[in-house]
Design an enzyme around this catalytic site. Structure first.
Site, PDB file in Angstrom:
ATOM      1  N   ALA A 290       0.757  -1.010   0.004  1.00 41.22           N
ATOM      2  CA  ALA A 290       0.069  -0.053   0.070  1.00 41.22           C
ATOM      3  C   ALA A 290       0.921   1.241   0.150  1.00 41.22           C
ATOM      4  CB  ALA A 290      -0.894  -0.061   1.182  1.00 41.22           C
TER       5      ALA A 290
ATOM      6  N   HIS B  40       5.523  -7.322   5.417  1.00 42.32           N
ATOM      7  CA  HIS B  40       4.526  -8.363   5.561  1.00 42.32           C
ATOM      8  C   HIS B  40       3.912  -8.846   4.421  1.00 42.32           C
ATOM      9  CE1 HIS B  40       1.858 -11.203   7.085  1.00 42.32           C
ATOM     10  NE2 HIS B  40       0.785 -10.314   6.768  1.00 42.32           N
ATOM     11  N   SER B  41       3.711  -7.717   3.251  1.00 41.70           N
ATOM     12  CA  SER B  41       2.913  -8.090   1.922  1.00 41.70           C
ATOM     13  C   SER B  41       3.606  -9.071   1.357  1.00 41.70           C
ATOM     14  CB  SER B  41       3.150  -6.610   1.283  1.00 41.70           C
ATOM     15  OG  SER B  41       2.201  -5.731   1.523  1.00 41.70           O
TER      16      SER B  41
ATOM     17  N   HIS C 227      -7.805 -16.929  10.467  1.00 41.77           N
ATOM     18  CA  HIS C 227      -7.598 -17.916   9.048  1.00 41.77           C
ATOM     19  C   HIS C 227      -7.605 -19.083   9.661  1.00 41.77           C
ATOM     20  CE1 HIS C 227      -5.558 -19.922   5.757  1.00 41.77           C
ATOM     21  NE2 HIS C 227      -5.838 -18.521   5.238  1.00 41.77           N
TER      22      HIS C 227
ATOM     23  N   ARG D 121      -7.158 -25.148   0.476  1.00 43.15           N
ATOM     24  CA  ARG D 121      -8.443 -25.721   0.263  1.00 43.15           C
ATOM     25  C   ARG D 121      -9.088 -25.357  -1.009  1.00 43.15           C
ATOM     26  NH1 ARG D 121     -11.756 -22.475   3.377  1.00 43.15           N
ATOM     27  NH2 ARG D 121     -10.125 -21.233   3.764  1.00 43.15           N
TER      28      ARG D 121
END
Ligand SMILES: Cc1cc2nc3c(=O)[nH]c(=O)nc-3n(C[C@H](O)[C@H](O)[C@H](O)COP(=O)(O)OP(=O)(O)OC[C@H]3O[C@@H](n4cnc5c(N)ncnc54)[C@H](O)[C@@H]3O)c2cc1C
Ligand code: FES
Lengths: 254, 608
Positions: free
Chosen positions: B15, B42-43, B253, B269
């Site tokens: 961002a 962290h991205s 999560h 998943r």
């Protein structure tokens, strides 16, 4: 399984504390199942010495923050499980990079500078068109770029490199790999001469004397040795081809 | 030394960097601050994908920004602002293609017939060969998550940071913003502390952007990076005038590994992975016959906790967990498309997912709440302050974010906020404010230095003790299942922790990059965020998205179709809460539809 007590001998020095002198300090930690150096160091900081400096962000081997020398070998600490390690573990900061304190080193500044020197960005002529469909690319090609784009800038390769220790301007295999990444990218249109100007020097491929410790210690298993060889070959081929500016002769070596 | 710039962007994740690129391309001077070198933000850890309705796959036929819009609004449980969602879905495809232009090696469509892990076959169209591919992600109608092999976040961060390098944008890493410089009306920049030397210095700017990411690490178990402690939100809250929006909206999560809480991607998943209990029984179809493991992630997380509470979890020294099974997906697929996941299992757990089950449990994952801004990115309460990305609440996600929507959000928000700033600065008359700013900055620096001094002088409370206390309270009482009694206890206990934090003192010397001092400076703000979450959750007597109240199991649109705004009045013990309506332009509240089935408990029935 018997519980082990691990002894960590950790390099300590705070360059901003006038009374600090470099030394090794011992910490004893009881091993727990599936312990990693991240778990162990966090426990040492929280329970024994809150001043201990080290860097972890992702703790999952993707951000490149936590490389250090573990019993003499450069490794990602977060991805080092204690189980296979001996009872005594020596932890030193990565060599080559500037020390921030204890196990923390400034890899960021070095890699930024490398990025600037190799012009680590796509060189394009046309501007981006917001309304247009994306340029096509085969999935194979995308995979090939991705494969070389996986470097996490942890610094293990540079720390392991004998040449880098002697000549601080050496771009290292991380720098070579970055260039190789753009050479396989069809979107990149940098002129070949520009590439060779950067790598056809002592700071580039000619700086490498082929010890290839980089390749052994890369935690991402990047093809460092083969890309180095590839760049050399390209350089040699270009040197044999007559170019418009210099009719014959070798690639300029500065 | 005071540093002056046009635009100060606090945070160099996706961002922050996208915002910086936008303003720099308008000719403005910009400085990026970051706790770590930008590429370690962290991205980088986002593995799964980025939602954008390109419609290139067989299973994305008929996809469009309209369908993406509907998924997003339903996913948010009607908590989002629909004008923001509309703009977002329109710009997301542009953002993906722009990233391709900057060098992201997006995986591409391979024409022909392909067998899916569940046995189905699809035929990818010849005319789509070589366009950007997409995969399935929890909670969406169409395959829409664009991905770069298994390193989407990494590839994006590297491409964007390359652009930042190219544009010559200044990055000051290991530099932490610890306070905003403001006069209650306008923001003039920030005071930052150098994490190498400990030096405190002011940055003056005509526009200041908070792009500091999520607050996950205030919880005891989180998939977030260790630096995601919410400090950007906290310094905004500290102004006393800037509100945080919907802090009680926290996403968990379903699949963090045990121990370590490293996320294994939703793609597991999406690509056909099963969830098993202690008897190796696949339990999701019992709860969600239609969507099974692919129901949206708050639904899956809740079902997992529900199942564990029934005593069907697997016991372990780290508490009970469940199993994730991807063995049937096959070695080839795992090595090709889920490589990072396989690597995590082998390297951190000593498990081979081709043959073995992966221990997982739900953990904190995403903060929908953040610095409240309008749809152009201007923060409420202070002129000259903006926010983007996970740190912001502009509000795209409402009470539940769709997997893959946040990476897309960071880029779209960067474009939008950057454009807003360029427009705003065009009108702003600076010289008149420069002197004011300098004296405000001096005062702000003095206050920070005084805090450092007090911490160094000693105190009875220790940082790590209090931090752990706070994060355990959140985990235990403000987690996936919530109720009035426990939330009230959480508020009371967190208030106590907050009082104790006034007596914080250092055990070690605070010179240089002292990690203890850094945390001691952050902790009071982190506790205030925790209180905003707990108090907001206590007041919200309904269930919406990931905010699930056992004692109020229904969504209650008559009373709660609104956003919580929390400000912190100077000297107060608790945040002041107010509410504002959400912006509904197109899609009136209805059933979440794809989410939780109503067979059990009837939790998702619309009420009022
Ligand atoms: C493991 C994981 C996987 C994910 N996978 C996906 C996915 O597949 N798809 C998806 O859409 N989303 C995913 N997400 C969510 C997504 O990655 C994040 O929401 C998004 O990357 C946040 O980006 P950001 O730029 O807002 O913040 P970040 O990337 O967290 O960056 C924050 C920046 O702010 C800096 N900073 C923080 N505080 C300060 C301060 N006080 N002073 C100075 N600098 C500061 C940091 O150094 C950093 O540079 C995932 C999240 C996790 C945890
Ligand atoms: S902490 Fe990110 S690589 Fe080790």
């Amino acid at each position: 399984m018997d519980k082990r007590t691990l002894t960590f001998r950790i390099f300590r020095h705070n360059p901003f504390d006038p009374v600090s002198v470099p030394r090794l300090q011992e910490f004893r930690v009881e091993e727990t199942p599936r312990m990693t150096l991240y778990t162990a160091l966090t426990r040492i900081r929280e329970e024994m010495d809150p001043s201990l400096q080290f860097d972890f962000v992702c703790r999952s081997a993707v951000c490149g923050s936590c490389a250090m020398l573990v019993n003499g070998r450069p490794r990602l600490a977060c991805r080092t499980r204690t189980e296979p390690l001996p009872d005594k573990v020596t932890l030193l900061p990565l060599p080559f990079f500037r020390l921030v304190g204890d196990l923390s080193v400034d890899t960021g500044t070095w890699f930024r500078d490398m990025g600037r020197r190799v012009e680590s960005w796509v060189h394009q002529h046309r501007a981006f068109e917001p309304g247009a469909e994306e340029e096509r690319m085969s999935n194979e090609q995308a995979q090939a770029i991705y494969e070389l784009d996986r470097c996490i800038e942890c610094g293990c390769c540079v720390a392991a490199c004998g040449m880098a220790q002697m000549s601080p301007d050496f771009l290292g295999s991380a720098g070579m790999l970055r260039i190789a990444r753009f050479l396989v990218d069809p979107r990149d249109h940098r002129p070949e001469e520009a590439v060779f100007e950067v790598i056809g020097t002592e700071e580039g491929v000619f700086g490498c004397i082929g010890l290839l410790a980089c390749d052994d210690f890369c935690p991402k298993d990047l093809p460092l040795a083969s890309r180095l060889a590839y760049l050399r070959r390209r350089l040699a081929l270009a040197a044999m081809r007559p170019s418009p500016s210099t009719t014959t002769g070798p690639v300029p070596v500065r | 030394m005071t540093i002056t710039t046009d635009v100060l962007v606090i945070g160099a994740g996706l961002a922050g960097e996208r915002t910086a690129i936008q303003v720099a391309s308008r000719g403005l001077q910009v400085i990026l601050l970051s706790l770590v070198p930008p590429r370690r933000s962290h991205s980088t850890a986002a593995q799964g994908g980025m939602q954008a309705a390109l419609g290139n796959m067989a299973r994305s036929q008929g996809d469009s920004p309209d369908v993406h819009f509907e998924d997003t609004v339903k996913g948010s449980d009607w908590g989002c602002d629909q004008d923001v969602a509309r703009r977002f879905v329109t710009l997301a495809p542009v953002a993906v293609r722009e990233a391709a232009y900057w060098g992201v090696p997006w995986s591409r469509v391979v024409a022909g017939r392909h067998k899916l892990p569940d046995g189905d076959e699809v035929e990818e169209a010849q005319q789509k060969e070589g366009l950007i591919a997409a995969r399935n992600f929890g909670g969406t109608k169409k395959w829409r998550a664009c991905y770069a092999s298994d390193g989407t976040g990494h590839a994006l961060v590297y491409a964007l940071d390359n652009e930042v390098l190219k544009l010559g944008i200044q990055v000051h890493d290991r530099m932490e913003a610890v306070a905003l410089v403001h006069d209650g009306q306008r923001c003039y920049g920030a005071v930052a502390r150098d994490l190498r030397t400990g030096e405190v210095r002011p940055y003056l700017a005509r526009a200041t952007v908070i792009a500091t990411g999520g607050h996950g690490r205030i919880y005891g178990h989180s998939t977030n990076g260790l630096i995601n402690e919410g400090t950007g939100m906290a310094i905004a809250l500290d102004t006393g005038v800037v509100p945080l929006g919907n802090m009680e909206a926290v996403q968990f999560h379903p699949t963090g590994v045990v121990p370590g809480d490293i996320l294994v991607s939703e793609a597991c998943r999406g690509d056909g992975g099963y969830l098993l209990d202690k008897d190796e029984h696949r339990f999701m179809p019992d709860y969600e016959p239609a969507k099974k493991e692919l129901a949206s992630r708050d639904v899956v997380s809740r079902r997992m906790v529900q199942h564990i509470r029934k005593g069907l979890g697997v016991e372990s020294p780290y508490g009970p967990h469940l199993w994730l099974d991807i063995r049937h997906v096959g070695k080839q697929h795992i090595e090709a498309n889920l490589r990072e996941v396989a690597t995590i299992c082998r390297d951190f757990l000593g498990i081979d997912p081709v043959h073995q089950l992966i221990p997982v449990r739900p953990t904190q994952h995403y903060s929908m709440g953040g610095v409240r801004t309008n749809s152009s990115g201007r923060a409420y309460g202070l002129a000259g302050l903006y926010a983007a990305g996970e740190a912001a609440c502009w509000d795209l996600h409402g009470f539940n974010r769709l997997g893959g929507n946040s990476v897309a959000e960071t880029l779209v928000a960067g474009m939008v906020v950057g454009k807003t700033i360029a427009e705003d600065l065009w009108w702003l008359d600076i010289p008149s404010s420069e002197r004011v700013a300098a004296s405000l900055a001096q005062e702000a620096c003095r206050q920070v230095e005084e805090r450092v001094h007090r911490l160094n002088a000693g105190g009875t409370e220790h940082v790590f003790d209090l931090r752990n206390r706070m994060s355990n309270i959140l985990m235990e009482k403000v987690g996936i299942f919530r109720n009035g009694t426990e939330l009230a206890e959480a508020v009371e206990k967190l208030t106590e922790v907050s009082h104790r934090a006034r007596r914080l003192g250092l055990q070690s010397g605070g010179a240089g990059a002292s990690p203890e001092l850094a945390l001691a400076l952050r902790l009071p703000g982190m506790i205030r965020l925790a209180l905003c979450i707990a108090y907001g959750a206590l007041q919200r007597t309904e269930s919406r998205g990931s905010h699930h109240r056992e004692d109020h199991p229904y969504r209650d649109d008559a009373h709660w179709l609104k956003r919580t705004l929390a400000t912190w009045p100077p000297g107060a013990d608790l945040p002041a809460l107010s509410y504002e309506p959400v912006c509904i332009t197109e899609l009136p509240p209805g059933e979440r539809g794809y989410g939780e089935s109503q067979v059990l408990a009837g939790t998702e029935k619309v009420h009022g």
